[in-house]
Design a protein around this motif. Sequence first.
Motif, PDB file in Angstrom:
ATOM      1  N   PHE A   1       0.858  -1.195   0.000  1.00  0.00           N
ATOM      2  CA  PHE A   1       0.000   0.000   0.000  1.00  0.00           C
ATOM      3  C   PHE A   1       0.886   1.234   0.000  1.00  0.00           C
ATOM      4  N   SER A   2       0.764   2.065  -1.042  1.00  0.00           N
ATOM      5  CA  SER A   2       1.517   3.327  -1.098  1.00  0.00           C
ATOM      6  C   SER A   2       1.041   4.263  -0.002  1.00  0.00           C
ATOM      7  N   ALA A   3       1.975   5.071   0.496  1.00  0.00           N
ATOM      8  CA  ALA A   3       1.611   6.110   1.466  1.00  0.00           C
ATOM      9  C   ALA A   3       1.329   7.419   0.724  1.00  0.00           C
TER      10      ALA A   3
ATOM     11  N   VAL B   1       1.039  -3.474  -6.188  1.00  0.00           N
ATOM     12  CA  VAL B   1       0.925  -2.224  -5.431  1.00  0.00           C
ATOM     13  C   VAL B   1      -0.499  -1.690  -5.513  1.00  0.00           C
ATOM     14  N   LYS B   2      -1.054  -1.317  -4.350  1.00  0.00           N
ATOM     15  CA  LYS B   2      -2.291  -0.518  -4.335  1.00  0.00           C
ATOM     16  C   LYS B   2      -1.827   0.936  -4.283  1.00  0.00           C
ATOM     17  N   GLY B   3      -1.998   1.663  -5.402  1.00  0.00           N
ATOM     18  CA  GLY B   3      -1.558   3.050  -5.449  1.00  0.00           C
ATOM     19  C   GLY B   3      -2.376   3.909  -4.498  1.00  0.00           C
TER      20      GLY B   3
ATOM     21  N   ARG C   1      -4.871  -1.035  10.822  1.00  0.00           N
ATOM     22  CA  ARG C   1      -5.495  -2.017  11.696  1.00  0.00           C
ATOM     23  C   ARG C   1      -6.569  -2.812  10.945  1.00  0.00           C
ATOM     24  N   ALA C   2      -7.325  -2.119  10.076  1.00  0.00           N
ATOM     25  CA  ALA C   2      -8.372  -2.802   9.305  1.00  0.00           C
ATOM     26  C   ALA C   2      -7.743  -3.864   8.393  1.00  0.00           C
ATOM     27  N   ILE C   3      -6.623  -3.512   7.781  1.00  0.00           N
ATOM     28  CA  ILE C   3      -5.945  -4.443   6.877  1.00  0.00           C
ATOM     29  C   ILE C   3      -5.372  -5.627   7.667  1.00  0.00           C
TER      30      ILE C   3
ATOM     31  N   ALA D   1       2.584  -3.250   8.904  1.00  0.00           N
ATOM     32  CA  ALA D   1       1.949  -1.932   8.801  1.00  0.00           C
ATOM     33  C   ALA D   1       2.697  -0.944   9.684  1.00  0.00           C
ATOM     34  N   GLU D   2       3.093   0.169   9.062  1.00  0.00           N
ATOM     35  CA  GLU D   2       3.704   1.267   9.823  1.00  0.00           C
ATOM     36  C   GLU D   2       2.644   2.348   9.890  1.00  0.00           C
ATOM     37  N   MET D   3       2.223   2.678  11.124  1.00  0.00           N
ATOM     38  CA  MET D   3       1.015   3.499  11.272  1.00  0.00           C
ATOM     39  C   MET D   3       1.323   4.783  12.052  1.00  0.00           C
ATOM     40  N   GLY D   4       0.402   5.173  12.908  1.00  0.00           N
ATOM     41  CA  GLY D   4       0.556   6.467  13.578  1.00  0.00           C
ATOM     42  C   GLY D   4       1.639   6.488  14.647  1.00  0.00           C
ATOM     43  N   SER D   5       2.195   7.692  14.861  1.00  0.00           N
ATOM     44  CA  SER D   5       3.209   7.842  15.906  1.00  0.00           C
ATOM     45  C   SER D   5       3.233   9.305  16.323  1.00  0.00           C
ATOM     46  N   ILE D   6       3.420   9.568  17.623  1.00  0.00           N
ATOM     47  CA  ILE D   6       3.483  10.969  18.068  1.00  0.00           C
ATOM     48  C   ILE D   6       4.901  11.353  18.494  1.00  0.00           C
TER      49      ILE D   6
ATOM     50  N   PHE E   1       4.692  13.971   8.508  1.00  0.00           N
ATOM     51  CA  PHE E   1       5.712  12.929   8.640  1.00  0.00           C
ATOM     52  C   PHE E   1       5.306  11.985   9.765  1.00  0.00           C
ATOM     53  N   CYS E   2       5.540  10.690   9.557  1.00  0.00           N
ATOM     54  CA  CYS E   2       5.235   9.755  10.644  1.00  0.00           C
ATOM     55  C   CYS E   2       6.187   9.978  11.816  1.00  0.00           C
ATOM     56  N   THR E   3       7.302  10.670  11.585  1.00  0.00           N
ATOM     57  CA  THR E   3       8.258  10.935  12.673  1.00  0.00           C
ATOM     58  C   THR E   3       8.110  12.353  13.231  1.00  0.00           C
TER      59      THR E   3
ATOM     60  N   GLN F   1      -8.652  15.450   2.570  1.00  0.00           N
ATOM     61  CA  GLN F   1      -8.962  14.471   3.614  1.00  0.00           C
ATOM     62  C   GLN F   1      -7.999  14.647   4.797  1.00  0.00           C
ATOM     63  N   ILE F   2      -6.735  14.926   4.486  1.00  0.00           N
ATOM     64  CA  ILE F   2      -5.770  15.124   5.584  1.00  0.00           C
ATOM     65  C   ILE F   2      -6.161  16.373   6.370  1.00  0.00           C
ATOM     66  N   GLY F   3      -6.614  17.420   5.649  1.00  0.00           N
ATOM     67  CA  GLY F   3      -7.070  18.640   6.321  1.00  0.00           C
ATOM     68  C   GLY F   3      -8.270  18.364   7.222  1.00  0.00           C
TER      69      GLY F   3
HETATM   70  P1  NAP Z   1      -4.896   5.937   5.011  1.00  0.00           P
HETATM   71  O1  NAP Z   1      -6.270   6.424   5.207  1.00  0.00           O
HETATM   72  O2  NAP Z   1      -4.314   5.083   6.045  1.00  0.00           O
HETATM   73  O3  NAP Z   1      -4.880   5.183   3.611  1.00  0.00           O
HETATM   74  C1  NAP Z   1      -3.733   4.515   3.145  1.00  0.00           C
HETATM   75  C2  NAP Z   1      -4.126   3.489   2.110  1.00  0.00           C
HETATM   76  O4  NAP Z   1      -4.912   2.471   2.729  1.00  0.00           O
HETATM   77  C3  NAP Z   1      -4.975   4.046   0.973  1.00  0.00           C
HETATM   78  O5  NAP Z   1      -4.600   3.395  -0.207  1.00  0.00           O
HETATM   79  C4  NAP Z   1      -6.370   3.658   1.367  1.00  0.00           C
HETATM   80  O6  NAP Z   1      -7.172   3.462   0.245  1.00  0.00           O
HETATM   81  C5  NAP Z   1      -6.158   2.328   2.045  1.00  0.00           C
HETATM   82  N1  NAP Z   1      -7.187   2.039   3.027  1.00  0.00           N
HETATM   83  C6  NAP Z   1      -7.749   2.897   3.905  1.00  0.00           C
HETATM   84  N2  NAP Z   1      -8.601   2.254   4.702  1.00  0.00           N
HETATM   85  C7  NAP Z   1      -8.591   0.958   4.319  1.00  0.00           C
HETATM   86  C8  NAP Z   1      -9.282  -0.205   4.750  1.00  0.00           C
HETATM   87  N3  NAP Z   1     -10.141  -0.160   5.759  1.00  0.00           N
HETATM   88  N4  NAP Z   1      -9.025  -1.364   4.111  1.00  0.00           N
HETATM   89  C9  NAP Z   1      -8.154  -1.427   3.084  1.00  0.00           C
HETATM   90  N5  NAP Z   1      -7.491  -0.353   2.628  1.00  0.00           N
HETATM   91  C10 NAP Z   1      -7.700   0.814   3.236  1.00  0.00           C
HETATM   92  O7  NAP Z   1      -3.835   7.091   4.837  1.00  0.00           O
HETATM   93  P2  NAP Z   1      -3.878   8.479   4.083  1.00  0.00           P
HETATM   94  O8  NAP Z   1      -4.944   8.493   3.058  1.00  0.00           O
HETATM   95  O9  NAP Z   1      -2.525   8.713   3.656  1.00  0.00           O
HETATM   96  O10 NAP Z   1      -4.164   9.568   5.187  1.00  0.00           O
HETATM   97  C11 NAP Z   1      -5.192   9.511   6.125  1.00  0.00           C
HETATM   98  C12 NAP Z   1      -4.610   9.633   7.503  1.00  0.00           C
HETATM   99  O11 NAP Z   1      -3.580   8.671   7.677  1.00  0.00           O
HETATM  100  C13 NAP Z   1      -3.913  10.927   7.792  1.00  0.00           C
HETATM  101  O12 NAP Z   1      -4.766  11.933   8.161  1.00  0.00           O
HETATM  102  C14 NAP Z   1      -2.986  10.515   8.887  1.00  0.00           C
HETATM  103  O13 NAP Z   1      -3.630  10.548  10.125  1.00  0.00           O
HETATM  104  C15 NAP Z   1      -2.613   9.123   8.586  1.00  0.00           C
HETATM  105  N6  NAP Z   1      -1.264   8.911   7.992  1.00  0.00           N
HETATM  106  C16 NAP Z   1      -0.268   8.521   8.792  1.00  0.00           C
HETATM  107  C17 NAP Z   1       0.996   8.274   8.261  1.00  0.00           C
HETATM  108  C18 NAP Z   1       2.110   7.839   9.126  1.00  0.00           C
HETATM  109  O14 NAP Z   1       3.175   7.562   8.588  1.00  0.00           O
HETATM  110  N7  NAP Z   1       1.934   7.732  10.408  1.00  0.00           N
HETATM  111  C19 NAP Z   1       1.229   8.436   6.903  1.00  0.00           C
HETATM  112  C20 NAP Z   1       0.169   8.847   6.095  1.00  0.00           C
HETATM  113  C21 NAP Z   1      -1.076   9.057   6.659  1.00  0.00           C
HETATM  114  P3  NAP Z   1      -8.408   4.377  -0.107  1.00  0.00           P
HETATM  115  O15 NAP Z   1      -7.998   5.787   0.155  1.00  0.00           O
HETATM  116  O16 NAP Z   1      -8.614   4.048  -1.535  1.00  0.00           O
HETATM  117  O17 NAP Z   1      -9.522   3.937   0.772  1.00  0.00           O
END
Ligand code: NAP
Length: 527
Positions: free
Chosen positions: A156-158, A184-186, A248-250, A265-270, A302-304, A340-342
Amino acid sequence: MTNLTGFNFIAGTSSAQGSTTFASFNPRTRTAGDVQFHNATAEEIDRAVTAAAEAFEITRDYSTAKRADFLDAVATEIEALGDELLQTADWETALGLPRLTGERGRTTGQLRAFANLLREGSYVGAIIDTALPDRQPAPRPDIRRMLLPIGVVGVFSASNFPFAFAVCGGDTASAWAAGCPVVVKGHPGHPATSELFAGAVHKAIEKCGFPTGWFSLIQGNTVEVGQTLVRHPKLDAVGFTGSLRAGRAIYDTAAKRERPIPVYAEMGSINPVVILPGAVSARAESLAEGLVGSVTLGAGQFCTNPGLILMLKSAETEAFIGLVRDKMAAREPGVLLNEQIGSGLEKAVSATLGRGRVEKLTGGEVASGEGCRYTNTVLQTTSAAFIADSALQTEHFGPVTLFVMCDSTADLEAAVQALHGNLTATIHAENNELETAGKIFNLLREKVGRLLWNGFPTGVEVVYSMQHGGPYPATTAPATTSVGMTAIQRFLRPVAFQNMPDALMPPALQNANPLGIWRIVDGETTK
Ligand code: NAP
């Protein structure tokens, strides 16, 4: 943007079966692109994964040298995309040409670094324990272990790294290096950029004579596309960077499959930063400047990003927070990646303020001016509130940081102990504070993948020693990294061979060591 099709790229062919489409979006001008990108259908996803599984039957016998040549070829083809790649990504993400130029170098650099790792060859971790036929009471067999590719990987691309964590980013590069075909899921935030990358990969595949199923790109802006990919029975592992919600859903979907598969999965971090009093006394100005630079870098996406700062209460601390507040307010808010990020940021900050014990020092609203922007935001709370309410550890993905005021060192330690898993943690201190700093470092060590001393966590080097990971919820796999050369290990699987004839063994384990790699033979590291 020229020559774009909006099609999916399935095993060497363009495909657009889906009737639902979406367009690129320019976050600076809030305008949509001309090209419609087609959401991949279940049939297209099936074709991509099936072709990848068929490709694996062929490529798993390829030499590491052939895979290394392919990685180099992809890097060359990315460079050949020239300015069009940079301009397309800038149009779709507003990250700016200097940042994107640097990120392109990082992306091609990491492909070439994995090629070098393959040419050296020892990454397979060969361990040989030769037979002891005379051992009593029973003889010991000959056992040889090495790492082999896990199979088909879904990536999954970021959104926030359209090059380095995207179609040809770290997850894809490390999976290819391991010997795994990739689907790759773009990310829907930069579909045109993804399509350009797919073209570059296709050329490298043709030049290096790899099967077309070695790579596919499926586009989509619906959860269903990603879910269908993860559910596919022939998928063997997943690499993901993004939100906790999606990661988490994935992960949950992968666990519920008839054959569960690993999800990296590399996800959220503060990314907590602890600032001790000596550092404030010694260098308040440069510390505040560095911190504000790190929080607002890339509009905070940035995740960092250092989203949490823990300090001991004092007049000097209050003055320091005032300095940070003023510097944050004075900086022009950057353009966010997409709407969406906004809106996510608005929701997350409102929710934090709604907890009742958090004060807003500056920002906290959508910024005026052109494009998607959010004001640089400083929040403040107490250690008591922070410890009592784990919701205050929610990531605000943008230019936002939360100060936590601690009444004593004991309070500071308790706040650190209450932390969830994170990618990084940082301490700012002077040498006369090593005792306190050391205690806090030991507590932080249990919570994160990377510890920094007197630095800032944004900026992740791609080197052998890098650890970019951490305990949940930072990742779903705390024993691994998604950056650096050891990221390859996520897509390798150990196999032991017992009493196998030498001729049937993979070359890495044969007696003569024909690859000349480092191996552990009867407890000794040797070539
Ligand atoms: P995202 O919502 O996590 O989406 C990332 C990818 O996962 C997209 O391709 C999305 O596809 C897919 N996806 C989302 N929900 C899914 C699900 N339930 N099942 C399967 N695939 C799913 O990330 P984002 O669009 O980049 O940004 C949204 C939020 O993610 C941000 O506001 C931020 O909080 C967080 N984020 C965190 C980091 C980090 O490194 N910590 C990086 C980027 C973003 P679709 O859009 O097609 O649904």
